[in-house]
Design a protein around this motif. Structure first.
Motif, PDB file in Angstrom:
ATOM      1  N   GLY A 141       9.214   3.451 -10.577  1.00  0.00           N
ATOM      2  CA  GLY A 141       8.237   2.502 -10.316  1.00  0.00           C
ATOM      3  C   GLY A 141       7.406   2.932 -10.276  1.00  0.00           C
ATOM      4  O   GLY A 141       6.843   4.421  -9.825  1.00  0.00           O
ATOM      5  N   PHE A 142       6.535   2.057 -10.131  1.00  0.00           N
ATOM      6  CA  PHE A 142       5.204   2.395  -9.131  1.00  0.00           C
ATOM      7  C   PHE A 142       4.757   0.828  -8.694  1.00  0.00           C
ATOM      8  O   PHE A 142       5.083  -0.776  -9.098  1.00  0.00           O
ATOM      9  CB  PHE A 142       4.202   2.332 -10.057  1.00  0.00           C
ATOM     10  CG  PHE A 142       2.832   2.030 -10.706  1.00  0.00           C
ATOM     11  CD1 PHE A 142       2.009   3.628  -9.524  1.00  0.00           C
ATOM     12  CD2 PHE A 142       1.921   1.302 -10.227  1.00  0.00           C
ATOM     13  CE1 PHE A 142       0.815   3.068  -8.896  1.00  0.00           C
ATOM     14  CE2 PHE A 142       0.836   1.192 -11.017  1.00  0.00           C
ATOM     15  CZ  PHE A 142       0.233   2.391  -9.513  1.00  0.00           C
ATOM     16  N   THR A 143       4.119   0.118  -7.460  1.00  0.00           N
ATOM     17  CA  THR A 143       3.360  -0.578  -6.816  1.00  0.00           C
ATOM     18  C   THR A 143       1.503  -0.109  -6.592  1.00  0.00           C
ATOM     19  O   THR A 143       1.649   1.189  -6.124  1.00  0.00           O
ATOM     20  CB  THR A 143       4.317  -0.473  -5.645  1.00  0.00           C
ATOM     21  OG1 THR A 143       3.423  -1.703  -5.775  1.00  0.00           O
ATOM     22  CG2 THR A 143       4.179  -0.001  -4.908  1.00  0.00           C
ATOM     23  N   PHE A 144       0.635  -0.737  -7.213  1.00  0.00           N
ATOM     24  CA  PHE A 144      -0.491  -0.080  -6.284  1.00  0.00           C
ATOM     25  C   PHE A 144      -0.147  -0.213  -4.423  1.00  0.00           C
ATOM     26  O   PHE A 144       0.806  -1.790  -4.060  1.00  0.00           O
ATOM     27  CB  PHE A 144      -2.159  -1.338  -6.483  1.00  0.00           C
ATOM     28  CG  PHE A 144      -2.220  -0.923  -8.024  1.00  0.00           C
ATOM     29  CD1 PHE A 144      -3.387  -0.406  -7.852  1.00  0.00           C
ATOM     30  CD2 PHE A 144      -1.750  -1.767  -9.004  1.00  0.00           C
ATOM     31  CE1 PHE A 144      -3.580   0.474  -9.262  1.00  0.00           C
ATOM     32  CE2 PHE A 144      -2.040  -1.040 -10.170  1.00  0.00           C
ATOM     33  CZ  PHE A 144      -2.949   0.239 -10.566  1.00  0.00           C
ATOM     34  N   SER A 145      -1.609   0.057  -3.701  1.00  0.00           N
ATOM     35  CA  SER A 145      -0.749  -0.162  -2.289  1.00  0.00           C
ATOM     36  C   SER A 145      -1.398  -0.595  -1.417  1.00  0.00           C
ATOM     37  O   SER A 145      -2.266  -0.293  -0.724  1.00  0.00           O
ATOM     38  CB  SER A 145      -1.008   1.159  -1.455  1.00  0.00           C
ATOM     39  OG  SER A 145      -2.008   2.442  -2.131  1.00  0.00           O
ATOM     40  N   GLY A 146      -2.137  -2.124  -1.904  1.00  0.00           N
ATOM     41  CA  GLY A 146      -2.906  -2.973  -1.338  1.00  0.00           C
ATOM     42  C   GLY A 146      -3.774  -3.542  -1.910  1.00  0.00           C
ATOM     43  O   GLY A 146      -5.374  -4.418  -1.096  1.00  0.00           O
ATOM     44  N   ASN A 147      -4.834  -2.006  -3.042  1.00  0.00           N
ATOM     45  CA  ASN A 147      -5.879  -2.147  -3.701  1.00  0.00           C
ATOM     46  C   ASN A 147      -5.994  -2.013  -4.915  1.00  0.00           C
ATOM     47  O   ASN A 147      -4.330  -0.754  -5.236  1.00  0.00           O
ATOM     48  CB  ASN A 147      -6.887  -0.999  -2.539  1.00  0.00           C
ATOM     49  CG  ASN A 147      -6.682  -0.235  -2.355  1.00  0.00           C
ATOM     50  OD1 ASN A 147      -6.372   0.642  -3.526  1.00  0.00           O
ATOM     51  ND2 ASN A 147      -6.524   0.107  -1.560  1.00  0.00           N
ATOM     52  N   ASP A 148      -6.588  -1.399  -6.047  1.00  0.00           N
ATOM     53  CA  ASP A 148      -6.884  -1.775  -7.648  1.00  0.00           C
ATOM     54  C   ASP A 148      -6.924   0.100  -7.731  1.00  0.00           C
ATOM     55  O   ASP A 148      -6.545   0.590  -9.037  1.00  0.00           O
ATOM     56  CB  ASP A 148      -6.738  -2.250  -8.239  1.00  0.00           C
ATOM     57  CG  ASP A 148      -8.222  -2.581  -8.163  1.00  0.00           C
ATOM     58  OD1 ASP A 148      -9.161  -1.555  -7.538  1.00  0.00           O
ATOM     59  OD2 ASP A 148      -8.789  -2.703  -9.018  1.00  0.00           O
ATOM     60  N   LYS A 149      -6.836   0.934  -5.818  1.00  0.00           N
ATOM     61  CA  LYS A 149      -7.240   2.619  -6.698  1.00  0.00           C
ATOM     62  C   LYS A 149      -6.137   3.195  -6.346  1.00  0.00           C
ATOM     63  O   LYS A 149      -6.362   4.452  -6.665  1.00  0.00           O
ATOM     64  CB  LYS A 149      -8.682   2.558  -5.256  1.00  0.00           C
ATOM     65  CG  LYS A 149      -9.971   2.075  -5.942  1.00  0.00           C
ATOM     66  CD  LYS A 149     -10.448   2.191  -7.484  1.00  0.00           C
ATOM     67  CE  LYS A 149     -11.688   1.309  -7.756  1.00  0.00           C
ATOM     68  NZ  LYS A 149     -11.965  -0.421  -7.625  1.00  0.00           N
ATOM     69  N   THR A 150      -5.811   2.702  -5.401  1.00  0.00           N
ATOM     70  CA  THR A 150      -4.588   4.102  -4.533  1.00  0.00           C
ATOM     71  C   THR A 150      -2.975   2.980  -4.878  1.00  0.00           C
ATOM     72  O   THR A 150      -3.218   1.338  -5.293  1.00  0.00           O
ATOM     73  CB  THR A 150      -4.587   3.981  -3.577  1.00  0.00           C
ATOM     74  OG1 THR A 150      -4.335   2.761  -2.356  1.00  0.00           O
ATOM     75  CG2 THR A 150      -5.479   4.984  -3.081  1.00  0.00           C
ATOM     76  N   GLY A 151      -2.257   4.321  -5.536  1.00  0.00           N
ATOM     77  CA  GLY A 151      -1.511   3.740  -5.553  1.00  0.00           C
ATOM     78  C   GLY A 151      -0.100   4.187  -4.866  1.00  0.00           C
ATOM     79  O   GLY A 151      -0.214   5.889  -5.044  1.00  0.00           O
ATOM     80  N   ILE A 152       1.369   3.613  -6.084  1.00  0.00           N
ATOM     81  CA  ILE A 152       2.455   4.737  -5.362  1.00  0.00           C
ATOM     82  C   ILE A 152       3.791   4.944  -6.814  1.00  0.00           C
ATOM     83  O   ILE A 152       3.967   4.156  -6.797  1.00  0.00           O
ATOM     84  CB  ILE A 152       3.138   4.943  -3.826  1.00  0.00           C
ATOM     85  CG1 ILE A 152       2.102   4.633  -2.468  1.00  0.00           C
ATOM     86  CG2 ILE A 152       4.375   5.610  -3.715  1.00  0.00           C
ATOM     87  CD1 ILE A 152       3.272   4.078  -1.461  1.00  0.00           C
ATOM     88  N   ALA A 153       3.932   6.321  -7.348  1.00  0.00           N
ATOM     89  CA  ALA A 153       4.727   5.571  -8.168  1.00  0.00           C
ATOM     90  C   ALA A 153       6.405   7.002  -7.393  1.00  0.00           C
ATOM     91  O   ALA A 153       6.470   7.293  -6.417  1.00  0.00           O
ATOM     92  CB  ALA A 153       4.808   7.096  -9.350  1.00  0.00           C
ATOM     93  N   VAL A 154       6.903   6.328  -8.218  1.00  0.00           N
ATOM     94  CA  VAL A 154       8.787   7.136  -7.527  1.00  0.00           C
ATOM     95  C   VAL A 154       9.715   7.541  -8.884  1.00  0.00           C
ATOM     96  O   VAL A 154       9.566   6.715  -9.379  1.00  0.00           O
ATOM     97  CB  VAL A 154       9.743   5.972  -6.517  1.00  0.00           C
ATOM     98  CG1 VAL A 154       8.820   5.858  -5.384  1.00  0.00           C
ATOM     99  CG2 VAL A 154       9.541   4.532  -7.465  1.00  0.00           C
TER     100      VAL A 154
END
Length: 292
Positions: A264-277
């Motif tokens: 999975g993946f999501t951006f963390s409130g902006n389109d510059k940083t994210g989190i992949a699991v």
């Protein structure tokens, strides 16, 4: 004539700039750490400053986290996907959240080792109630057999032309599709094959683990493996063009040099940083930097 030519030339150049900008997407891992008590992590959902990771422990489970520095730390809330102490959503594959009180949670169950037979179920769930009680007891609004699927289900809310839909995709080596379900009709349906539930679909590349919708850009991100169960791939699609053509219209494919199973993946409130699991027990949370 000269003025018209100049305007056309400017429009053409602007189009080239936009295309080049969209095509120049880069992603890199900036740090990794481990979270426990999920079993194999199956995905991540970002919701108004909170992060929900879900996995297939001894029962399906969702745990709430907060971002502290460059790591996710447990925020104290855990939800077991059980009904009357029975494991109901044992393999959660997607949480579709659009800010309302109802979410759609997918459950994809492989029925044979070849991956040719699947049982896919989408549960409409009272999200506020689930967080309050910690189980599905009294919180299942509807259960829908996703019999329109080919290989599993992974729901994600998409707002298209002012209307909410639930998108999902297949996980398999061939015949994959992204399908768009009418959210209001899905909420009341028993099967996704019922008339009017499936609105549109288009073919897509293999091994889609999850979906992420970027409304402001009109981009649907396919969160994928490069081969079955291994190696990371992110495919950025022009969603409107894909719906129109009936096949994925790719803006950019980004492959990451990691050998484990991206989930999975999501951006963390902006389109510059994210989190992949990913599914391993160690280094299963990965902070990412995204360049446009």
């Amino acid at each position: 004539m000269k003025k018209g030519f100049a305007m056309a030339l400017c429009a053409g150049l602007l189009s080239c700039i936009i295309i080049s900008f969209k095509a120049d997407i880069g992603m890199r891992i900036t740090g990794s750490h481990s979270v426990d008590s999920l079993g194999a992590c199956q995905g991540i959902s970002y919701q108004q400053g909170r992060f929900f990771l879900y996995g297939d422990r001894e029962v399906g489970v969702i745990r709430e986290y907060k971002l502290q520095g460059d790591s996710l730390v447990i925020n104290g809330r855990e939800m077991k996907l059980t009904l009357n102490d029975t494991d109901v959503i044992n393999h959660p594959t997607g949480i579709a959240f659009n800010g309302g009180s109802t979410v759609f949670i997918g459950n994809s169950i492989r029925l044979n080792k070849e991956g040719t037979l699947w049982r896919a179920v989408i549960h409409a769930v009272n999200w506020i109630g689930l967080q309050k009680t910690g189980t599905l007891d009294g919180n299942i609004i509807n259960t829908i057999e996703d019999d329109a699927c080919i290989q599993g289900t992974r729901p994600e809310f998409i707002k298209h032309k002012g209307k909410w839909y639930v998108a999902t995709a297949d996980y398999g080596g061939k015949s994959n599709e992204v399908r768009l379900y009418d959210a209001e009709k899905l909420l009341k349906a028993r099967k996704t094959s019922e008339k009017g539930v499936l609105v549109k679909k288009f073919t897509c590349s293999p091994w889609v683990q999850n979906l992420h919708w970027m409304e402001d850009k009109g981009i649907l991100v396919l969160i994928q493996n490069q081969i079955e169960g291994r190696r990371w791939r992110f495919t950025y699609l022009d969603f409107a063009k894909s719906l129109k053509s009936g096949r994925e219209e790719v803006i950019k494919v980004v492959d990451i040099d990691r050998g484990d199973e991206l989930e999975g993946f999501t951006f963390s409130g902006n389109d510059k940083t994210g989190i992949a699991v990913s599914s391993p027990r160690k280094n299963n949370v990965n902070m990412m930097e995204v360049g446009w």
